[in-house]
Design a protein around this motif. Sequence first.
Motif, PDB file in Angstrom:
ATOM      1  N   SER A 229     -18.596  14.823  -1.479  1.00 22.54           N
ATOM      2  CA  SER A 229     -18.407  15.815  -2.531  1.00 22.54           C
ATOM      3  C   SER A 229     -17.231  15.423  -3.407  1.00 22.54           C
ATOM      4  CB  SER A 229     -18.145  17.191  -1.913  1.00 22.54           C
ATOM      5  OG  SER A 229     -17.685  18.112  -2.894  1.00 22.54           O
ATOM      6  N   ARG A 230     -17.369  15.647  -4.716  1.00 22.37           N
ATOM      7  CA  ARG A 230     -16.252  15.491  -5.650  1.00 22.37           C
ATOM      8  C   ARG A 230     -15.705  16.859  -6.057  1.00 22.37           C
ATOM      9  NH1 ARG A 230     -15.325  10.534  -8.386  1.00 22.37           N
ATOM     10  NH2 ARG A 230     -13.669  11.742  -9.378  1.00 22.37           N
ATOM     11  N   GLY A 231     -16.040  17.875  -5.288  1.00 19.80           N
ATOM     12  CA  GLY A 231     -15.565  19.215  -5.616  1.00 19.80           C
ATOM     13  C   GLY A 231     -14.100  19.399  -5.281  1.00 19.80           C
ATOM     14  N   GLU A 232     -13.577  20.547  -5.644  1.00 13.80           N
ATOM     15  CA  GLU A 232     -12.176  20.865  -5.419  1.00 13.80           C
ATOM     16  C   GLU A 232     -11.986  21.576  -4.091  1.00 13.80           C
ATOM     17  OE1 GLU A 232     -10.670  23.037  -8.723  1.00 13.80           O
ATOM     18  OE2 GLU A 232     -11.173  21.488 -10.189  1.00 13.80           O
ATOM     19  N   ALA A 233     -10.747  21.652  -3.666  1.00 14.48           N
ATOM     20  CA  ALA A 233     -10.386  22.399  -2.469  1.00 14.48           C
ATOM     21  C   ALA A 233      -9.065  23.111  -2.735  1.00 14.48           C
ATOM     22  CB  ALA A 233     -10.267  21.475  -1.260  1.00 14.48           C
ATOM     23  N   VAL A 234      -8.765  24.085  -1.894  1.00 13.99           N
ATOM     24  CA  VAL A 234      -7.519  24.839  -2.009  1.00 13.99           C
ATOM     25  C   VAL A 234      -6.863  24.877  -0.635  1.00 13.99           C
ATOM     26  CG1 VAL A 234      -6.492  27.100  -2.491  1.00 13.99           C
ATOM     27  CG2 VAL A 234      -8.377  26.260  -3.914  1.00 13.99           C
ATOM     28  N   ILE A 235      -5.551  24.681  -0.615  1.00 16.48           N
ATOM     29  CA  ILE A 235      -4.797  24.802   0.628  1.00 16.48           C
ATOM     30  C   ILE A 235      -4.423  26.270   0.811  1.00 16.48           C
ATOM     31  CG2 ILE A 235      -2.665  24.172   1.813  1.00 16.48           C
ATOM     32  CD1 ILE A 235      -2.774  21.500   0.402  1.00 16.48           C
ATOM     33  N   SER A 236      -4.901  26.864   1.878  1.00 11.91           N
ATOM     34  CA  SER A 236      -4.574  28.251   2.170  1.00 11.91           C
ATOM     35  C   SER A 236      -3.728  28.308   3.431  1.00 11.91           C
ATOM     36  CB  SER A 236      -5.855  29.082   2.372  1.00 11.91           C
ATOM     37  OG  SER A 236      -6.475  28.742   3.608  1.00 11.91           O
ATOM     38  N   ILE A 245     -15.030  21.573   0.143  1.00 17.67           N
ATOM     39  CA  ILE A 245     -15.140  21.717   1.597  1.00 17.67           C
ATOM     40  C   ILE A 245     -16.516  22.243   1.974  1.00 17.67           C
ATOM     41  CG2 ILE A 245     -14.257  22.977   3.597  1.00 17.67           C
ATOM     42  CD1 ILE A 245     -12.357  20.837   2.706  1.00 17.67           C
ATOM     43  N   TYR A 246     -16.986  23.254   1.250  1.00 16.02           N
ATOM     44  CA  TYR A 246     -18.272  23.859   1.587  1.00 16.02           C
ATOM     45  C   TYR A 246     -19.404  22.843   1.507  1.00 16.02           C
ATOM     46  CZ  TYR A 246     -15.545  28.073   0.515  1.00 16.02           C
ATOM     47  OH  TYR A 246     -14.583  29.048   0.461  1.00 16.02           O
ATOM     48  N   ALA A 247     -19.296  21.907   0.562  1.00 15.39           N
ATOM     49  CA  ALA A 247     -20.376  20.940   0.356  1.00 15.39           C
ATOM     50  C   ALA A 247     -20.558  19.989   1.534  1.00 15.39           C
ATOM     51  CB  ALA A 247     -20.128  20.142  -0.929  1.00 15.39           C
ATOM     52  N   VAL A 248     -19.519  19.800   2.323  1.00 14.23           N
ATOM     53  CA  VAL A 248     -19.613  18.864   3.453  1.00 14.23           C
ATOM     54  C   VAL A 248     -19.509  19.559   4.804  1.00 14.23           C
ATOM     55  CG1 VAL A 248     -18.712  16.948   2.080  1.00 14.23           C
ATOM     56  CG2 VAL A 248     -17.122  18.353   3.417  1.00 14.23           C
ATOM     57  N   CYS A 249     -19.396  20.885   4.818  1.00 17.39           N
ATOM     58  CA  CYS A 249     -19.116  21.559   6.082  1.00 17.39           C
ATOM     59  C   CYS A 249     -20.292  21.505   7.048  1.00 17.39           C
ATOM     60  CB  CYS A 249     -18.634  22.987   5.864  1.00 17.39           C
ATOM     61  SG  CYS A 249     -19.905  24.219   5.630  1.00 17.39           S
TER      62      CYS A 249
END
Length: 398
Positions: A229-236, A245-249
């Motif tokens: 995935s080339r999508g974004e992620a957020v550190i929570s 993250i969802y795309a590869v989970c």
Amino acid sequence: MAGKPEHWDAVVIGAGPAGLMAAEELAQAGYAVLVAEGKPSVARKLLMAGKSGLNLTKDEPFEALIEHYGAARAWLGPMVRAFDAAAVQAWARGLGRDLFTGSTGRVFPKEMKASPLLRAWLERLEGLGVERRTRWRWTGWQGEGLAFDTAEGPVAVSAKVTVLALGGASWARLGSDGAWAPLLAERGVQLEAFKPANAGLVVAWSDHMKTHFGAPLKGIALRAGALSSRGEAVISERGLEGGGIYAVCAAVREGADLTLDLMPDLTVDEVSRRLQRPRGKASLSNHLRKVLKLQPVQIALMQEFARPLPQDPQALAALIKALPVRHQGLRPMDEAISTAGGVCQEALDEALMLKAIPGTFCAGEMLDWEAPTGGYLLTACLATGRWAGRGAVDYLAR
């Protein structure tokens, strides 16, 4: 069971997108349709999704669209082809909604909310004669009829056809609690166990990451098994979240290692060459910022997951291109956006009718498929609802 049983041509149980679409198909064919919803109001998960901008679909050709349904793409293919991204957009415009397509191809209503679309849809269904009952919780069968717990007490309903659109097993407070699974299992319906999909990762951060909570990770790539995935992620505070993250989970859930590529547009050798530039007295962090333009949050992740960092440029470049992400698995299933598992393909005929319960059709997230966020979930819910509704129409006609 109190009261005389009601008699309907069709009863749709579950008033989310799949159920409402099935009801629309049945009503347009001239049948008397009752929609029963266990919660006090309809389409709660749709409305929740619309709070951050209702992503209706992804504006891309069918061949690209269907690839995002993984192992279920052959099964869902005819249904999504019959109600693809272009059809979803035409349907929404038919409800009077103006749409726009973002830079990534995601399609949204211009007002970025679900409520105006839902109101228009419910008005259309009311005009077709569809009746809705809320706070009607389905409890299974009473003889040949359908049994419900209602505010007025137990109610029996008979239907020539039934469409079940009861959702998966995430966000129980919105209605998708998976409580229907034992009811179908008792009737011999084949089910696959529920699993979280589109879920965040649990990460036990060290204290030095606290200053980065809420920080976005952009311009990255994630890989797990065969998925990327080339999508974004957020550190929570609790870990990592977001579309990337969802795309590869799904692969992470099945045990694949997750790696983060901090420089996806460069090769390992190109990164290594940049790292070989004179460093002088600069710290490694400053060197990484200067020669690679890495952000502080990216460097913090490298320290978090791979300390001590290698000094050799080639080894450091390899790490930057495939940073191992240490985590404690996915967030709990009820916190997932959607679920895998549910009614197996083998339990259904080509019209989505249950082989074990003739006249009963299934649609939406209660079927065993999964897809990433980005419009794919809603597209398939609408497509399978339409397919099941048309299957029910054909069954009634016979």
